[in-house]
Design an enzyme around this catalytic site. Structure first.
Site, PDB file in Angstrom:
ATOM      1  N   GLU A  34     114.022  46.639  84.465  1.00  0.00           N
ATOM      2  CA  GLU A  34     114.821  45.440  84.244  1.00  0.00           C
ATOM      3  C   GLU A  34     116.104  45.477  85.071  1.00  0.00           C
ATOM      4  O   GLU A  34     116.851  46.453  85.035  1.00  0.00           O
ATOM      5  CB  GLU A  34     115.147  45.333  82.754  1.00  0.00           C
TER       6      GLU A  34
ATOM      7  N   ASP B 285     116.010  49.699  81.648  1.00  0.00           N
ATOM      8  CA  ASP B 285     116.958  48.634  81.970  1.00  0.00           C
ATOM      9  C   ASP B 285     118.150  49.244  82.691  1.00  0.00           C
ATOM     10  O   ASP B 285     118.838  50.112  82.154  1.00  0.00           O
ATOM     11  CB  ASP B 285     117.415  47.944  80.680  1.00  0.00           C
TER      12      ASP B 285
ATOM     13  N   LYS C 269     117.627  35.432  77.910  1.00  0.00           N
ATOM     14  CA  LYS C 269     118.729  35.554  76.955  1.00  0.00           C
ATOM     15  C   LYS C 269     119.389  34.179  76.846  1.00  0.00           C
ATOM     16  O   LYS C 269     120.015  33.714  77.805  1.00  0.00           O
ATOM     17  CB  LYS C 269     119.743  36.604  77.416  1.00  0.00           C
TER      18      LYS C 269
ATOM     19  N   LYS D  35     118.001  52.519  78.477  1.00  0.00           N
ATOM     20  CA  LYS D  35     119.039  52.169  79.435  1.00  0.00           C
ATOM     21  C   LYS D  35     119.136  53.299  80.464  1.00  0.00           C
ATOM     22  O   LYS D  35     119.095  54.483  80.097  1.00  0.00           O
ATOM     23  CB  LYS D  35     120.379  51.991  78.736  1.00  0.00           C
TER      24      LYS D  35
END
Length: 368
Positions: free
Chosen positions: A214, A189, A263, A163
């Site tokens: 991402e 991400d 997702k 992240k």
């Protein structure tokens, strides 16, 4: 198939460690579970909305409210022959895809359990097990990050996702590359934390050989992602921007991304997720399965989805102990960097009654 009622159950699950992203830090999961009861079987669905509207506009209390007031009554108002009828019955209600996904999943699970068919078979899975990546949150220091990555690699995870946010991006990536080498599959991400004006900062990640970046920009900034894709060499992957097969097709056509994260909760359910997979396969776009800190119920469904042929990149389908000391189902355990695809009827897993009861914070029955 006659649907007789829907149970709304809230459970609380502490995380093994705080999980920090660019939009906040989670220390527990407040989960809304749905149990669909039919005249033949019962099935489970998990709503992946967070407690607060940070990842998306949806949140747990709002999901429970819209299910109670609108979505479940809509199913009661007309005959339902199969889970294929859920989305059309709910179509007139705008948004609330995570709530809709949970309801459709519960009905689909009940239908498949009654028929003795597995979730994976129904979706079109071709693999018996799937490779697993792990998502590593923003840490307080580089040494803490390196220790965490070292531990996940030792456990066998085949891909690391970091992240990132402004101020925590180039240096963490450089440190991981220098410590663990170029052979580690590595991606980042941003969860919408950047603007297109920060393209030079994101381009500074190009030398590190990342699989992808991402969702760097705001979910509505599709054209910004088009521009960014032209200014950054690392492949751009869209997550929050993809809410349907149509939005996926549009993003691909515009050149906003070259990889898509699917997702199911974000797109309205596993049947729509399968349509996105099909659109991407038809256009030569790799897909992978994202995660929302699911319990074993959501994890079982995600693993089944990730076993479809177009899912060619490791997903965020981590083992249960990545997030929870105790899962609500028998735990998913990593085996040589992979998780087995459940083969039993429906999701192939069920909650452990004693654990479920201990975790439950509220319970509501909605008869149809």
């Amino acid at each position: 198939m006659k649907l007789t009622g829907i149970e709304l159950r809230r459970i609380r699950m502490p995380l093994v460690a705080p999980f920090r992203t660019s939009f906040g830090t989670a220390t527990e999961r407040d989960v809304l579970l749905l149990r669909a009861v039919t005249d033949e079987a019962e099935g489970w669905g998990e709503c992946v909305a967070m407690t607060d509207p940070l990842y998306s506009s949806e949140y747990v209390e709002g999901a429970a409210d819209v299910l109670r007031r609108y979505l479940v009554p809509a199913l009661a108002a007309q005959p339902l022959n199969s889970a294929l009828g859920v989305a059309p019955a709910l179509h007139r209600f705008k948004g609330h895809r995570m709530a809709k996904a949970a309801l459709e999943t519960a009905v689909l699970d009940a239908e498949l359990r009654g028929a003795g068919r597995s979730f994976a078979r129904e979706l079109g899975a071709t693999q018996e097990r799937v490779p697993c990546g792990v998502s590593v949150g923003i840490m307080d220091s580089i040494p803490e990050l390196l220790d965490a990555v070292d531990g996940y690699l030792a456990q066998g995870y085949v891909r690391i996702k970091l992240k990132i946010e402004p101020g925590w991006d180039v240096e963490p990536v450089r440190a991981v590359r220098e410590r663990f080498g170029d052979e580690v599959l590595l991606q980042v991400d941003a969860n919408t934390a950047y603007t297109v004006g920060q393209a030079p900062l994101l381009a500074a990640l190009d030398p590190f050989g990342l699989l992808l970046i991402e969702q760097p920009l705001d979910e509505e900034d599709v054209l910004g992602h088009v521009e960014l894709s032209q200014r950054v060499k690392t492949p751009i992957c869209l997550d929050e921007s993809i809410v349907s097969a149509r939005s996926a097709a549009d993003a691909i056509r515009l050149g906003a991304c070259s990889i898509i994260n699917v997702k199911p909760g974000r797109v309205g359910g596993y049947l729509e997720a399968r349509r996105i997979h099909d659109v991407c396969v038809a256009n030569g776009i790799p897909v992978w399965c994202g995660g929302m800190l699911e319990t074993g119920l959501g994890r079982a469904a995600n693993v089944a989805l990730a076993a479809l042929p177009g899912f060619t990149l490791p997903g965020d389908t981590s083992a249960s102990d990545r997030y929870f000391r105790t899962d609500v189902t028998p735990p998913f355990v990593l085996e040589d960097g992979h998780l087995p695809v459940p083969t039993g009827p429906g999701l192939g897993v069920e909650p452990v009654p004693s654990i479920l009861a201990e975790m439950t914070t509220s319970l509501e029955w909605l008869p149809l």
